[in-house]
Design a protein around this motif. Sequence first.
Motif, PDB file in Angstrom:
ATOM      1  N   PRO A  70      19.253   1.483  -0.508  1.00  0.00           N
ATOM      2  CA  PRO A  70      20.509   1.677   0.224  1.00  0.00           C
ATOM      3  C   PRO A  70      20.327   1.788   1.741  1.00  0.00           C
ATOM      4  O   PRO A  70      21.196   1.407   2.510  1.00  0.00           O
ATOM      5  N   ASP A  71      19.152   2.274   2.205  1.00  0.00           N
ATOM      6  CA  ASP A  71      18.954   2.419   3.655  1.00  0.00           C
ATOM      7  C   ASP A  71      18.522   1.107   4.322  1.00  0.00           C
ATOM      8  O   ASP A  71      18.211   1.077   5.511  1.00  0.00           O
ATOM      9  N   GLY A  72      18.482   0.014   3.550  1.00  0.00           N
ATOM     10  CA  GLY A  72      18.138  -1.285   4.139  1.00  0.00           C
ATOM     11  C   GLY A  72      16.666  -1.632   3.975  1.00  0.00           C
ATOM     12  O   GLY A  72      16.260  -2.765   4.220  1.00  0.00           O
ATOM     13  N   SER A  73      15.852  -0.641   3.571  1.00  0.00           N
ATOM     14  CA  SER A  73      14.420  -0.934   3.396  1.00  0.00           C
ATOM     15  C   SER A  73      14.196  -1.661   2.062  1.00  0.00           C
ATOM     16  O   SER A  73      15.094  -1.719   1.221  1.00  0.00           O
ATOM     17  N   LEU A  74      12.989  -2.184   1.909  1.00  0.00           N
ATOM     18  CA  LEU A  74      12.650  -2.930   0.689  1.00  0.00           C
ATOM     19  C   LEU A  74      11.549  -2.208  -0.074  1.00  0.00           C
ATOM     20  O   LEU A  74      10.640  -1.652   0.529  1.00  0.00           O
ATOM     21  N   THR A  75      11.635  -2.257  -1.391  1.00  0.00           N
ATOM     22  CA  THR A  75      10.508  -1.825  -2.218  1.00  0.00           C
ATOM     23  C   THR A  75       9.906  -3.104  -2.789  1.00  0.00           C
ATOM     24  O   THR A  75      10.619  -3.921  -3.378  1.00  0.00           O
ATOM     25  N   VAL A  76       8.598  -3.279  -2.549  1.00  0.00           N
ATOM     26  CA  VAL A  76       7.927  -4.495  -3.013  1.00  0.00           C
ATOM     27  C   VAL A  76       7.221  -4.191  -4.326  1.00  0.00           C
ATOM     28  O   VAL A  76       6.390  -3.278  -4.397  1.00  0.00           O
ATOM     29  N   MET A  77       7.589  -4.927  -5.374  1.00  0.00           N
ATOM     30  CA  MET A  77       7.013  -4.700  -6.698  1.00  0.00           C
ATOM     31  C   MET A  77       6.068  -5.849  -7.050  1.00  0.00           C
ATOM     32  O   MET A  77       6.443  -7.027  -6.923  1.00  0.00           O
ATOM     33  N   LEU A  78       4.867  -5.498  -7.467  1.00  0.00           N
ATOM     34  CA  LEU A  78       3.887  -6.500  -7.909  1.00  0.00           C
ATOM     35  C   LEU A  78       3.598  -6.233  -9.381  1.00  0.00           C
ATOM     36  O   LEU A  78       3.080  -5.156  -9.722  1.00  0.00           O
ATOM     37  N   ASP A  79       3.963  -7.179 -10.232  1.00  0.00           N
ATOM     38  CA  ASP A  79       3.774  -7.015 -11.681  1.00  0.00           C
ATOM     39  C   ASP A  79       4.256  -5.642 -12.157  1.00  0.00           C
ATOM     40  O   ASP A  79       3.566  -4.944 -12.913  1.00  0.00           O
ATOM     41  N   GLY A  80       5.413  -5.226 -11.646  1.00  0.00           N
ATOM     42  CA  GLY A  80       6.028  -3.980 -12.114  1.00  0.00           C
ATOM     43  C   GLY A  80       5.596  -2.716 -11.386  1.00  0.00           C
ATOM     44  O   GLY A  80       6.129  -1.639 -11.666  1.00  0.00           O
ATOM     45  N   ALA A  81       4.640  -2.807 -10.441  1.00  0.00           N
ATOM     46  CA  ALA A  81       4.184  -1.604  -9.723  1.00  0.00           C
ATOM     47  C   ALA A  81       4.625  -1.664  -8.262  1.00  0.00           C
ATOM     48  O   ALA A  81       4.628  -2.743  -7.653  1.00  0.00           O
ATOM     49  N   ASP A  82       4.963  -0.491  -7.713  1.00  0.00           N
ATOM     50  CA  ASP A  82       5.395  -0.413  -6.313  1.00  0.00           C
ATOM     51  C   ASP A  82       4.168  -0.552  -5.398  1.00  0.00           C
ATOM     52  O   ASP A  82       3.273   0.296  -5.411  1.00  0.00           O
ATOM     53  N   VAL A  83       4.130  -1.627  -4.611  1.00  0.00           N
ATOM     54  CA  VAL A  83       2.982  -1.870  -3.716  1.00  0.00           C
ATOM     55  C   VAL A  83       3.418  -1.902  -2.246  1.00  0.00           C
ATOM     56  O   VAL A  83       2.704  -2.432  -1.390  1.00  0.00           O
ATOM     57  N   SER A  84       4.591  -1.315  -1.966  1.00  0.00           N
ATOM     58  CA  SER A  84       5.167  -1.396  -0.608  1.00  0.00           C
ATOM     59  C   SER A  84       4.182  -0.929   0.465  1.00  0.00           C
ATOM     60  O   SER A  84       4.105  -1.534   1.537  1.00  0.00           O
ATOM     61  N   MET A  85       3.448   0.138   0.201  1.00  0.00           N
ATOM     62  CA  MET A  85       2.497   0.659   1.186  1.00  0.00           C
ATOM     63  C   MET A  85       1.169  -0.096   1.108  1.00  0.00           C
ATOM     64  O   MET A  85       0.596  -0.458   2.132  1.00  0.00           O
ATOM     65  N   ALA A  86       0.720  -0.352  -0.103  1.00  0.00           N
ATOM     66  CA  ALA A  86      -0.612  -0.964  -0.299  1.00  0.00           C
ATOM     67  C   ALA A  86      -0.738  -2.322   0.385  1.00  0.00           C
ATOM     68  O   ALA A  86      -1.808  -2.674   0.891  1.00  0.00           O
ATOM     69  N   ILE A  87       0.361  -3.086   0.458  1.00  0.00           N
ATOM     70  CA  ILE A  87       0.267  -4.430   1.055  1.00  0.00           C
ATOM     71  C   ILE A  87       0.146  -4.398   2.577  1.00  0.00           C
ATOM     72  O   ILE A  87      -0.081  -5.423   3.201  1.00  0.00           O
ATOM     73  N   ARG A  88       0.335  -3.227   3.177  1.00  0.00           N
ATOM     74  CA  ARG A  88       0.237  -3.115   4.651  1.00  0.00           C
ATOM     75  C   ARG A  88      -1.161  -2.715   5.098  1.00  0.00           C
ATOM     76  O   ARG A  88      -1.411  -2.570   6.302  1.00  0.00           O
ATOM     77  N   GLN A  89      -2.066  -2.473   4.157  1.00  0.00           N
ATOM     78  CA  GLN A  89      -3.416  -2.042   4.525  1.00  0.00           C
ATOM     79  C   GLN A  89      -4.145  -3.146   5.301  1.00  0.00           C
ATOM     80  O   GLN A  89      -3.977  -4.330   4.992  1.00  0.00           O
ATOM     81  N   PRO A  90      -4.992  -2.737   6.276  1.00  0.00           N
ATOM     82  CA  PRO A  90      -5.736  -3.735   7.050  1.00  0.00           C
ATOM     83  C   PRO A  90      -6.553  -4.699   6.182  1.00  0.00           C
ATOM     84  O   PRO A  90      -6.704  -5.868   6.515  1.00  0.00           O
ATOM     85  N   ARG A  91      -7.071  -4.245   5.030  1.00  0.00           N
ATOM     86  CA  ARG A  91      -7.894  -5.143   4.195  1.00  0.00           C
ATOM     87  C   ARG A  91      -7.053  -6.301   3.656  1.00  0.00           C
ATOM     88  O   ARG A  91      -7.574  -7.367   3.344  1.00  0.00           O
ATOM     89  N   ILE A  92      -5.734  -6.105   3.546  1.00  0.00           N
ATOM     90  CA  ILE A  92      -4.840  -7.191   3.128  1.00  0.00           C
ATOM     91  C   ILE A  92      -4.540  -8.080   4.341  1.00  0.00           C
ATOM     92  O   ILE A  92      -4.650  -9.302   4.296  1.00  0.00           O
ATOM     93  N   THR A  93      -4.167  -7.419   5.452  1.00  0.00           N
ATOM     94  CA  THR A  93      -3.809  -8.150   6.666  1.00  0.00           C
ATOM     95  C   THR A  93      -4.936  -9.091   7.105  1.00  0.00           C
ATOM     96  O   THR A  93      -4.682 -10.212   7.549  1.00  0.00           O
ATOM     97  N   GLN A  94      -6.182  -8.619   6.931  1.00  0.00           N
ATOM     98  CA  GLN A  94      -7.328  -9.419   7.382  1.00  0.00           C
ATOM     99  C   GLN A  94      -7.476 -10.752   6.649  1.00  0.00           C
ATOM    100  O   GLN A  94      -7.988 -11.713   7.201  1.00  0.00           O
ATOM    101  N   VAL A  95      -7.023 -10.828   5.403  1.00  0.00           N
ATOM    102  CA  VAL A  95      -7.275 -12.053   4.619  1.00  0.00           C
ATOM    103  C   VAL A  95      -6.004 -12.767   4.147  1.00  0.00           C
ATOM    104  O   VAL A  95      -6.091 -13.842   3.549  1.00  0.00           O
ATOM    105  N   VAL A  96      -4.821 -12.192   4.444  1.00  0.00           N
ATOM    106  CA  VAL A  96      -3.584 -12.783   3.904  1.00  0.00           C
ATOM    107  C   VAL A  96      -3.362 -14.220   4.390  1.00  0.00           C
ATOM    108  O   VAL A  96      -2.847 -15.067   3.646  1.00  0.00           O
ATOM    109  N   SER A  97      -3.790 -14.528   5.604  1.00  0.00           N
ATOM    110  CA  SER A  97      -3.586 -15.890   6.119  1.00  0.00           C
ATOM    111  C   SER A  97      -4.367 -16.915   5.300  1.00  0.00           C
ATOM    112  O   SER A  97      -3.961 -18.072   5.202  1.00  0.00           O
ATOM    113  N   ASP A  98      -5.494 -16.484   4.708  1.00  0.00           N
ATOM    114  CA  ASP A  98      -6.283 -17.413   3.873  1.00  0.00           C
ATOM    115  C   ASP A  98      -5.537 -17.746   2.583  1.00  0.00           C
ATOM    116  O   ASP A  98      -5.666 -18.845   2.050  1.00  0.00           O
TER     117      ASP A  98
END
Length: 221
Positions: A70-98
């Motif tokens: 309702p506040d406009g934010s998004l919850t990102v679900m991966l295979d049924g689990a909330d990964v909204s915070m986990a996907i922002r980790q630097p280890r993801i950012t470093q390789v997402v472009s690949d």
Amino acid sequence: MIVAIDGPAGAGKSTVAKILAKKLGFLYIDTGAMYRALTLKALNNNVSTGNQDAVIALARTVKIELLHNPDGSLTVMLDGADVSMAIRQPRITQVVSDVAKIKEVREILVNMQRECGEKGDCVLDGRDIGTVVFPQAEKKFFIDASREERTRRRFKELRGMGEKIEEAAVAQDLANRDRIDSTRQTSPLRRAPDALYIDTTDLSIEQVVEKMFSLCKKNAE
Ligand code: DC
């Protein structure tokens, strides 16, 4: 109505897209979150992001959902689990472009994005929204800022999340992602010829949103 927002990493796209969508009463779709979620799935399965065949196999079965709060934010679900915070980790950012440069991955995720967008009025942000995903979008923006300013913003955001990262590492990561995102073969980051270019380096979030909002309103009239 579809509003397409593209631009490089750290230009402030998602911040303004979220506020703009709320003001317009549209759904917000963060397409970068989808590439990030798939990247997380690869790392969780011990699949190297360089192993393109294995990443494509994961993309074929992955379930990614964006839930609207309702506040406009998004919850990102991966295979049924909330990964909204986990996907922002630097280890993801470093390789997402690949992951995002793999043609088959893009085909699968672009289809998901089109399905989301076809449900109604939407604001989507990414790298190829105005050029590939919705080239017929009624309103297109290209949001940019200087590399220094984008580095400062990302650094502040990551520190705010409690990440102990150095500014030089953030600068290095942005330069690397800029290079991969804009030189890849499949739908590289490009400004659509009919996109309005906004340099946000010296603008506040409110100024950028106001500018975009008034243009969208004009278009909807
Ligand atoms: O916007 P972001 O930083 O969350 O995006 C993560 C990565 O995903 C980015 O490095 C490029 C890629 N991306 C893309 O290739 N196409 C999109 N439409 C959105 C993101």
